[in-house]
Design a protein around this motif. Structure first.
Motif, mmCIF file in Angstrom:
data_model
loop_
_atom_site.group_PDB
_atom_site.id
_atom_site.type_symbol
_atom_site.label_atom_id
_atom_site.label_comp_id
_atom_site.label_asym_id
_atom_site.label_seq_id
_atom_site.Cartn_x
_atom_site.Cartn_y
_atom_site.Cartn_z
ATOM 1 N N TRP A 109 0.855 -1.192 0.000
ATOM 2 C CA TRP A 109 0.000 0.000 0.000
ATOM 3 C C TRP A 109 0.886 1.236 0.000
ATOM 4 O O TRP A 109 1.721 1.400 0.889
ATOM 5 C CB TRP A 109 -0.875 0.046 1.251
ATOM 6 C CG TRP A 109 -1.919 -1.017 1.314
ATOM 7 C CD1 TRP A 109 -3.161 -0.981 0.738
ATOM 8 C CD2 TRP A 109 -1.852 -2.272 2.009
ATOM 9 N NE1 TRP A 109 -3.842 -2.146 1.029
ATOM 10 C CE2 TRP A 109 -3.069 -2.945 1.802
ATOM 11 C CE3 TRP A 109 -0.855 -2.883 2.786
ATOM 12 C CZ2 TRP A 109 -3.344 -4.198 2.346
ATOM 13 C CZ3 TRP A 109 -1.117 -4.143 3.327
ATOM 14 C CH2 TRP A 109 -2.344 -4.792 3.107
ATOM 15 N N SER A 116 3.080 0.567 3.444
ATOM 16 C CA SER A 116 3.131 -0.666 4.213
ATOM 17 C C SER A 116 2.920 -1.852 3.278
ATOM 18 O O SER A 116 2.474 -1.680 2.147
ATOM 19 C CB SER A 116 2.078 -0.655 5.326
ATOM 20 O OG SER A 116 0.827 -0.328 4.780
ATOM 21 N N TYR A 117 3.264 -3.026 3.754
ATOM 22 C CA TYR A 117 3.115 -4.200 2.895
ATOM 23 C C TYR A 117 2.698 -5.404 3.716
ATOM 24 O O TYR A 117 2.827 -5.429 4.933
ATOM 25 C CB TYR A 117 4.429 -4.512 2.160
ATOM 26 C CG TYR A 117 5.517 -5.054 3.057
ATOM 27 C CD1 TYR A 117 5.693 -6.428 3.220
ATOM 28 C CD2 TYR A 117 6.373 -4.192 3.739
ATOM 29 C CE1 TYR A 117 6.684 -6.925 4.055
ATOM 30 C CE2 TYR A 117 7.374 -4.682 4.570
ATOM 31 C CZ TYR A 117 7.522 -6.050 4.723
ATOM 32 O OH TYR A 117 8.499 -6.536 5.548
ATOM 33 N N ARG A 118 2.195 -6.385 2.993
ATOM 34 C CA ARG A 118 1.841 -7.654 3.626
ATOM 35 C C ARG A 118 2.263 -8.756 2.668
ATOM 36 O O ARG A 118 1.986 -8.681 1.471
ATOM 37 C CB ARG A 118 0.332 -7.709 3.853
ATOM 38 C CG ARG A 118 -0.113 -8.975 4.578
ATOM 39 C CD ARG A 118 -1.613 -9.009 4.732
ATOM 40 N NE ARG A 118 -2.256 -9.092 3.424
ATOM 41 C CZ ARG A 118 -3.531 -8.799 3.202
ATOM 42 N NH1 ARG A 118 -4.307 -8.377 4.184
ATOM 43 N NH2 ARG A 118 -4.059 -8.904 2.000
ATOM 44 N N ILE A 125 0.782 -6.955 8.658
ATOM 45 C CA ILE A 125 1.113 -5.783 7.864
ATOM 46 C C ILE A 125 2.331 -5.103 8.482
ATOM 47 O O ILE A 125 2.377 -4.880 9.687
ATOM 48 C CB ILE A 125 -0.087 -4.821 7.831
ATOM 49 C CG1 ILE A 125 -1.212 -5.463 7.014
ATOM 50 C CG2 ILE A 125 0.310 -3.477 7.237
ATOM 51 C CD1 ILE A 125 -2.500 -4.677 7.022
ATOM 52 N N LYS A 156 -4.958 0.324 10.500
ATOM 53 C CA LYS A 156 -4.317 -0.918 10.171
ATOM 54 C C LYS A 156 -3.034 -1.166 10.952
ATOM 55 O O LYS A 156 -2.542 -2.267 10.999
ATOM 56 C CB LYS A 156 -4.111 -1.124 8.669
ATOM 57 C CG LYS A 156 -3.403 -0.083 7.886
ATOM 58 C CD LYS A 156 -3.241 -0.620 6.456
ATOM 59 C CE LYS A 156 -2.190 0.162 5.694
ATOM 60 N NZ LYS A 156 -2.669 1.155 4.813
#
Length: 164
Positions: A109, A116-118, A125, A156
């Motif tokens: 994102w 951020s990432y997942r 996250i 989040k």
């Protein structure tokens, strides 16, 4: 012309640090496998940076950071994100190679003030880049207070503390 007033007050309109964080992250994923030379990575990073800046140009709202988040989201879901594959084609990486080099499930994102990432569908996250959002009134907020305030806003972030 020198302006003594320093930078323009108000929300930052450029996307440079956010895009840099996203590009650096994707490049580092490619780098870990060691199949891509540093020179190729430079070209890839440049191409990805330009593509993202172009893609996000009319979809960047620092005053509403989550508006357009889905549009800006970079996604690999057993299907390669077209922006990544386009940048990779500049350095001659084929789709099958990309699938070997990158996680098969990745969501990145890129939002104003936060990247951020997942990895994986139910991974936690992780925040790559976080800037404090400019306070609407420039009061006497120290960096530390801003950090505290910034912590409570995006929901989040809470998910991180509950990682399995």
């Amino acid at each position: 012309m020198s302006h003594r007033h320093g930078p323009r007050r108000g929300p930052r309109a450029d996307m440079v640090p956010e895009i840099a964080a996203a590009v650096g992250f994707v490049s580092s994923l490619l780098r870990t496998r060691g199949c891509v030379s540093e020179q190729q990575l430079q070209v890839f990073s440049g191409a990805l940076r330009e593509a993202l800046a172009e893609h996000y140009k009319h979809h960047w709202f620092p005053e509403k950071p989550f508006k357009g988040s889905g549009y800006r989201c970079i996604r690999i879901n057993h299907k390669m994100d077209p922006i990544i594959s386009k940048a990779a084609s500049q350095i001659g990486l084929s789709l099958p190679q990309l699938y070997q080099l990158l996680p098969s499930e990745l969501t990145l994102w890129v939002d104003p003030y936060e990247v951020s990432y997942r990895i994986g569908e139910d991974g936690s996250i992780c925040v790559l880049y976080e800037a404090t959002k400019p306070p609407s009134s420039y009061g006497i907020l120290t960096c530390k207070n801003q950090m505290m305030l910034g912590r409570t806003s995006p929901s989040k972030n809470y998910i991180m503390t509950v990682s399995s």
